[in-house]
Design an enzyme around this catalytic site. Structure first.
Site, short mmCIF file in Angstrom:
data_model
loop_
_atom_site.label_atom_id
_atom_site.label_comp_id
_atom_site.label_asym_id
_atom_site.label_seq_id
_atom_site.Cartn_x
_atom_site.Cartn_y
_atom_site.Cartn_z
N ASP A 19 24.38 2.05 80.80
CA ASP A 19 23.16 1.78 80.16
C ASP A 19 23.13 2.76 78.75
O ASP A 19 23.36 3.85 78.82
CB ASP A 19 21.97 2.71 81.19
N HIS A 20 23.18 2.00 77.56
CA HIS A 20 23.41 2.54 76.41
C HIS A 20 22.05 3.34 75.93
O HIS A 20 22.38 4.38 74.89
CB HIS A 20 23.48 1.45 75.36
N ARG A 21 21.12 3.56 76.58
CA ARG A 21 20.11 4.42 76.44
C ARG A 21 20.47 5.93 76.95
O ARG A 21 20.32 7.01 76.43
CB ARG A 21 18.60 4.24 77.18
#
Length: 459
Positions: A429-431
């Site tokens: 998850d790039h968040r």
């Protein structure tokens, strides 16, 4: 006195369940906490224990029906309980259920050793009409057994949904199959052995990795009639998995990074462990070693072991690892998790993975075992696949896919040699995780698989 039993909340927060099979019939005398039915939710097959002792007066659903939580499922006459049944109920009530037994919301589950329902005698003609006469003719010794079954009026054979599906595909009547195990549950091996003995004809091939009937498009053949498509209701595990994957794919910005690694040293380690007679029963494989590597790497890269709490506006970092193990089953993909996997040894991880897989394939995974995961692993290599882009399990930061281990030419110590090579694919998850963190985590996992001895240097 008349008593209705309504389908309870099975502890999953799900609004409905599908009735798999009744284990009682109208007129049966049932003891308190006896198993009366099997229901399938979106997460597991659950046995329902009876909350009453009495005589069954009505069944309000048929196998295959989807029943809403709170709907009346079965009715009892508790005033008609004979003294023997009351005594049985008292003895069952007094016995404490093992801690490993699942509990339904509102009342306790029965131990598996609880007595089965008492059945009224059935009419032989009714049972015989439902049997496969061709099978009886092909196996007269089993016809004798079948006659004895009718004579003794035993209950419906106990088996799991995948086994019932296999029996249907092989044209086998489960009433004629004898369970060989001590549990009395008919297994896949029992069905296959019976089919081989009587020469039952396979109706359709069994696809090991298929979860649902596949929609087919075929040109009609000359002289043949029939449907050109197959429609299957979207429900159960398939529906929930689809909803979760869509939610994950369109909520968490996915990034997938790949790394191909020489795992020859890990293969040699596994071979040596399997050759050790003291460890042979543990079946240590590449999945267990990868699980250990992931646990060690997560301690160094906690961003991969966190979740995005949108409602609270917080990033939650876990100081434990509940390691999800993706398992393909006849009902679809399920991801039970190993609690506090960071505390387990390699041998303990191997045992836990094996146990989760066997439980999942039998459809007996407890709902609680599929909640609260922090990171997941999926082994696509068992299907002969080199790599993929796995979708993150909702609520987690990453998932690691293991590709097939292949023997191929590879650079080793300045020369070309045949080595065991596999590809790792990490989706995150790039968040929560940026490219550097994800890459460093993947390299740490790969380094352990390349040189398992490096694990001795990590904390």
């Amino acid at each position: 006195m008349a008593q209705d039993f309504r389908l309870p909340d099975l502890g999953e927060g799900l609004p409905e369940a599908e009735l798999v099979q009744w284990l009682v019939a109208v007129g049966d005398t049932v003891a308190l906490n006896q198993t009366i039915a099997e229901v399938e939710t979106a997460k597991a097959v659950v046995e329902l224990p009876s909350p009453h002792a009495g005589t069954v007066t009505a069944l309000h659903a048929a196998p295959g029906d989807v029943v809403a939580v709170g709907s009346v499922l079965i009715s009892f006459d508790t005033a008609a309980v004979p003294p023997s049944a009351e005594a049985a109920s008292a003895s069952v009530s007094a016995a404490a259920a093992p801690a490993s037994e699942p509990n339904l919301v509102g009342y306790g589950a029965a131990p598996r050793s609880a007595a089965r329902p008492q059945r009224r005698a059935r009419v032989a003609g009714t049972v015989a009409a439902a049997s496969d006469t061709a099978v009886l003719e092909a196996a007269p010794h089993d016809a004798i057994q079948f006659a004895d079954v009718v004579e003794r009026a035993v209950e419906r054979p106990r088996s799991t949904p995948p086994v019932r599906k296999l029996a249907k595909q092989l044209g086998v009547d489960l009433a004629l199959v004898e369970a060989t195990g001590a549990s009395g549950v008919i297994t896949r091996a029992d069905v296959e052995a019976y089919a081989e003995r009587v020469g039952a004809v396979t109706v359709a091939p069994v696809a090991a990795a298929s979860a649902e009937p596949v929609e087919t498009f075929e040109l009609p053949r000359s002289g043949e009639a029939g449907e050109r498509t197959t429609r299957t209701p979207i429900r159960g595990v398939r529906r929930v998995t689809a909803e979760a994957m869509v939610r994950s794919a369109f909520t968490a910005p996915h990034v997938t990074t790949f790394l191909t690694v020489d795992v020859t040293a890990t293969s040699e380690l596994i071979a040596s462990l399997r050759a050790d007679r003291a460890l042979q029963e543990h079946r240590i494989g590449i999945m267990a070693v990868a699980a250990k590597a992931v646990c060690l790497a997560l301690a160094r890269h906690p961003g991969l072991n966190s979740k995005w709490d949108d409602a609270a506006g917080e990033i939650v970092e876990h100081h434990y690892v509940n390691l999800g193990i993706a398992a393909a089953t006849g009902r679809g993909l399920v991801v039970p998790n190993i609690r506090d996997a960071q505390e387990l040894t390699l041998v303990e991880l191997a045992d836990a993975i094996r146990g989760l897989a066997e439980t999942a394939r039998s459809g007996r995974t407890a709902p609680a075992d599929m909640m609260g995961g922090t990171f997941s692993i999926t082994n696509v290599g068992v299907f002969g696949v080199d790599a993929g882009t796995p979708i993150i399990n909702p609520g987690e930061a990453g998932i690691l896919a293991l590709g097939a281990v292949r023997r191929q030419p590879w650079e080793h110590r300045g020369e070309i040699a045949l080595r065991d090579v596999m590809t790792l694919a990490l989706s995150f998850d790039h968040r929560l995780v940026d490219g550097e963190q994800g890459s460093r985590f993947l390299v740490d996992v790969a380094d352990i698989l390349r040189e398992p001895g490096r694990a001795m240097l990590l904390r």
